[in-house]
Design a protein around this motif. Structure first.
Motif, PDB file in Angstrom:
ATOM      1  N   THR A   1      44.483  46.301  41.671  1.00  0.00           N
ATOM      2  CA  THR A   1      43.565  47.142  40.909  1.00  0.00           C
ATOM      3  C   THR A   1      42.099  46.876  41.205  1.00  0.00           C
ATOM      4  O   THR A   1      41.249  47.708  40.871  1.00  0.00           O
ATOM      5  CB  THR A   1      43.803  46.943  39.400  1.00  0.00           C
ATOM      6  N   GLY A   2      41.797  45.725  41.803  1.00  0.00           N
ATOM      7  CA  GLY A   2      40.401  45.379  42.050  1.00  0.00           C
ATOM      8  C   GLY A   2      39.668  44.883  40.821  1.00  0.00           C
ATOM      9  O   GLY A   2      38.451  44.682  40.853  1.00  0.00           O
ATOM     10  N   GLN A   3      40.382  44.657  39.710  1.00  0.00           N
ATOM     11  CA  GLN A   3      39.771  44.177  38.477  1.00  0.00           C
ATOM     12  C   GLN A   3      40.008  42.684  38.309  1.00  0.00           C
ATOM     13  O   GLN A   3      40.877  42.099  38.968  1.00  0.00           O
ATOM     14  CB  GLN A   3      40.348  44.927  37.277  1.00  0.00           C
ATOM     15  N   ALA A   4      39.234  42.066  37.418  1.00  0.00           N
ATOM     16  CA  ALA A   4      39.393  40.643  37.143  1.00  0.00           C
ATOM     17  C   ALA A   4      40.772  40.387  36.541  1.00  0.00           C
ATOM     18  O   ALA A   4      41.204  41.088  35.621  1.00  0.00           O
ATOM     19  CB  ALA A   4      38.301  40.158  36.206  1.00  0.00           C
ATOM     20  N   VAL A   5      41.462  39.374  37.070  1.00  0.00           N
ATOM     21  CA  VAL A   5      42.827  39.095  36.639  1.00  0.00           C
ATOM     22  C   VAL A   5      42.858  38.472  35.246  1.00  0.00           C
ATOM     23  O   VAL A   5      43.731  38.794  34.430  1.00  0.00           O
ATOM     24  CB  VAL A   5      43.522  38.178  37.656  1.00  0.00           C
ATOM     25  N   GLY A   6      41.918  37.574  34.954  1.00  0.00           N
ATOM     26  CA  GLY A   6      41.941  36.839  33.698  1.00  0.00           C
ATOM     27  C   GLY A   6      42.002  37.728  32.463  1.00  0.00           C
ATOM     28  O   GLY A   6      42.934  37.623  31.651  1.00  0.00           O
ATOM     29  N   PRO A   7      41.021  38.623  32.242  1.00  0.00           N
ATOM     30  CA  PRO A   7      41.071  39.492  31.051  1.00  0.00           C
ATOM     31  C   PRO A   7      42.315  40.355  30.998  1.00  0.00           C
ATOM     32  O   PRO A   7      42.871  40.589  29.911  1.00  0.00           O
ATOM     33  CB  PRO A   7      39.806  40.351  31.204  1.00  0.00           C
TER      34      PRO A   7
END
Length: 315
Positions: free
Chosen positions: A84-90
């Motif tokens: 997705t290209g988004q931060a994994v943590g959140p």
């Protein structure tokens, strides 16, 4: 409870997570996936792939990549999803919240049903109620999650049509619809938990009710209710806590199946999607977060021991 013990337990949790992080990182490194190809696609040019590998540090030695990843984890940065290209943590923390909601409701339903069933079976040992609880428990233990899920969907969603079969609605948006969508997953997860715990409560309470201190309490003239709940059940629940803590491991594993069947966007389903897409940062984050959850659950079980039985002291 001494501060030294708390420090040692916290240190043990940190050590466990460190070992898990090494194992998880090593496993993801041998998966047949190339992070650069996952990001740019199969048609990317060799020059573009080389640039991405250099930017992500994929050309560094494995130990250096691990230290770089571990440093990010310690800062709360689990990396960026290749899918997705988004931060994994959140993303994983939000999914964990949904899974913990499912687990919490399942444990609450289990405690509300399993403990009374175990008590009834114990005080009516050898009678019809005891036999009925035993049969229900054996059936519950023998059914895997996907079979139980299929049965509850057929009964409540297909035949009776009173509950939705799949989907998820946040409780903050519509509490009624949210609970309706969670009802079938909660029932599915709770079936095996109720079977485990009710049998344990029954077995331990039968043993406790035949001990000398229970006889002494009855000879003192205490009511049967006081003997049962204040003296008997309190001690009989100690082994039950162990079963509940171990069932947390089952929940973390069984919830993955349940979330996939009911299309519940929890951390189990996120892990399945990440594995299918070879999303290495998401796989690493999900596995580490689940290990941390299990470690904290076992620590909470030890605290519950000391709360239920004052004779237990951790030094």
């Amino acid at each position: 409870m001494s501060p030294t013990y708390l420090v040692k337990r916290c240190g043990l949790i940190v050590y466990t997570l460190a070992v898990v992080s090494v194992i998880v990182f090593a496993i993801t490194q041998i998966l047949p996936a190339d992070a650069a190809v996952m990001m740019l696609g199969q048609n990317a040019t060799p020059e573009a792939l080389a640039a991405v590998r250099e930017r992500l540090g994929l050309n560094d030695p494995i130990w250096m990549q691990y230290l770089h990843w571990l440093g990010g984890v310690l800062r709360g940065d689990f990396g960026t999803s290749l899918r997705t290209g988004q931060a994994v943590g959140p993303m994983m923390v939000e999914a964990l919240g949904r899974s913990l909601l499912l687990a919490g409701l399942s444990i609450a339903l289990m405690l509300a049903l399993a403990i009374p069933l175990g008590i009834v079976a114990a005080i009516r040992r050898g009678r019809f109620a005891d036999l009925l609880v035993s049969v229900v428990s054996y059936v519950g233990v023998s059914l895997p999650e996907f079979v139980t899920a299929t049965v509850v969907v057929l009964v409540f969603a297909d035949w009776l049509q009173i509950l939705p079969a799949t989907g998820y609605v946040p409780l903050t948006e519509d509490p009624g619809a949210g609970l309706a969508h969670l009802a079938l997953p909660v029932v599915t997860v709770s079936v095996i938990l109720i079977a485990h715990v009710s049998r344990m409560v029954r077995s331990e309470l039968v043993d406790v009710l035949h001990t000398d201190y229970i006889r002494a309490a009855r000879l003192k003239g205490l009511s049967e209710r006081t003997v049962l709940f204040k003296h008997g059940l309190r001690n009989a629940l100690l082994p039950t806590i162990t079963i509940v803590a171990l069932d947390i491991g089952y929940l973390l594993g069984g919830i993955i199946v349940v979330e996939e069947i009911f299309a519940l966007p929890g951390i189990g389903r996120q892990l399945i999607v990440a594995i299918e897409a070879r999303d290495l940062p998401a796989i690493q984050a999900g596995a580490l977060i689940m290990a941390a959850t299990y470690s904290v659950a076992n620590f909470a079980a030890d605290m519950a021991y000391a709360w239920l039985d004052r004779r237990i002291q951790y030094d």
